[in-house]
Scaffold this active site. Structure first.
Site, short mmCIF file in Angstrom:
data_model
loop_
_atom_site.label_atom_id
_atom_site.label_comp_id
_atom_site.label_asym_id
_atom_site.label_seq_id
_atom_site.Cartn_x
_atom_site.Cartn_y
_atom_site.Cartn_z
N LYS A 53 39.52 41.81 34.63
CA LYS A 53 39.52 40.65 33.73
C LYS A 53 38.08 40.17 33.50
CE LYS A 53 44.17 39.42 35.20
NZ LYS A 53 45.01 38.64 36.11
N GLN A 97 44.94 34.26 40.69
CA GLN A 97 45.54 35.60 40.80
C GLN A 97 46.70 35.58 41.80
OE1 GLN A 97 44.60 38.31 38.88
NE2 GLN A 97 46.39 39.30 39.80
N ASP A 120 47.22 31.53 31.66
CA ASP A 120 48.29 32.45 32.05
C ASP A 120 49.63 32.00 31.47
OD1 ASP A 120 47.49 34.73 33.38
OD2 ASP A 120 47.36 33.74 35.36
#
Ligand code: NAP
Length: 299
Positions: A53, A97, A120
């Protein structure tokens, strides 16, 4: 020969468009979007994903920060870190994460991220808006899949889409998005899970079949109808001691057996994976625009 839905190529095209937007922002005197990623512990797969990412942010001209925290950090200390980023005007998007260590509630963490920076798309408010057909941030994997279909001119409208897997991050939001009225939607959707009876009856009827199970090579040739568009979301590390890495990545689809029957199919790796990252970048750009709007309202 099926059309290979090349996620790397489609993601590169999106990155290029985002680079142009970064230049436009610079021309208006604004900094690029800034994505912060919190990484708790030393899980190998999580490190790989976060690094990928960060690399994609660099390639698009975005700023990025990785905040590494120890495995044994308390939930309270992690939430304090999130609150501080929520209030940091130099950061537009925040991801934590997953998975997190067992002593930390993933729900509490998702809900602590301010919805305006929740790139997200896991916050309850963002999921609610998505379900009502007015999303701010679409979770990156479903967004990446819709963008990939769009890149190849595959319109779900009027098609029967069968989604295998009902997780909060992939299957369920994707099934909702495909069923919404409007662009990239208007499909008739069947959502399957581990309690679905006679799975074959559903998969055999799919015009677009999306497998998000985490079961390597689960979808075989006997499960699909000829001419299907096959999207394989699964990524499972399978031991391969003969390789330097020690593992091989397998999708949920038996590619060799299924691909000759397909009109189009995603490879693993190189299909949905790069598009998930492209989806995250798109959301981070959106968060940047949102921040600028908020600032202009305050000024
Ligand atoms: P998950 O949370 O484990 O959900 C798996 C889903 O599959 C569940 O809904 C489960 O049903 C269903 N399922 C499992 N076995 C089944 C069976 N035999 N028949 C029918 N349904 C079955 O997984 P996830 O987070 O959605 O991820 C799925 C896969 O996608 C994993 O391999 C993951 O690594 C991969 N992934 C890839 C990307 C990418 O960027 N390419 C992104 C995210 C995830 P129940 O609900 O009934 O248990």
């Amino acid at each position: 020969m099926p059309l290979i839905l090349d996620g790397k190529a489609a993601a590169a095209a999106i990155r290029e468009r985002l680079q142009q937007e970064v230049q436009m922002l610079a021309g208006q005197g604004h900094r690029p979007p800034h994505l912060a990623a919190i990484l708790v512990g030393n899980d190998g797969a999580s490190e790989t994903y976060v690094f990928a990412k960060k690399k994609a942010c660099d390639a698009a001209g975005f700023f990025s920060s990785v905040i590494r925290l120890p495995e044994e950090i308390s939930e309270e200390a992690l939430l304090a870190e999130i609150h501080s980023i929520n209030h940091n005007p130099d950061i537009d998007g925040l991801i934590v994460q997953l998975p997190l260590p067992a002593h930390i509630s993933e729900q509490a963490v998702m809900d602590a991220i301010t919805p305006e920076k929740d790139v997200d798309g896991f916050h309850d408010r963002n999921i609610g808006k998505l379900a009502k057909g007015n999303p701010d941030f679409i979770p990156a994997t479903p967004l990446g899949i819709l963008l990939l279909l769009q890149h190849y001119g595959i319109d779900p409208e009027g098609k029967h889409c069968v989604v295998l897997g009902r997780s909060n991050i992939v299957g369920r939001p994707l099934s909702i998005l495909l069923s919404l009225p409007g662009k990239n939607g208007n499909a008739t959707v069947t959502l399957c899970h581990s309690k679905t009876q006679n799975l074959y009856r559903h998969t055999k009827n799919a015009d677009i079949l999306i497998a998000a199970l985490g079961r390597p090579r689960f979808v075989g040739a006997d499960m699909v109808k000829p001419g299907v568009v096959m999207v394989d979301v699964g990524i499972t590390r399978v031991d391969a001691p003969e390789l330097k890495s020690g593992y091989r990545l397998h999708g949920d689809v038996d590619f060799e057996a299924v691909s000759p029957l397909c009109e189009a199919i995603t490879p693993v790796p190189g299909g949905v994976g790069p598009m998930t990252i492209a989806g995250l970048l798109m959301n981070t750009m959106k968060a940047r625009r949102l921040q600028l709007q908020l600032q202009s309202h305050i000024a």
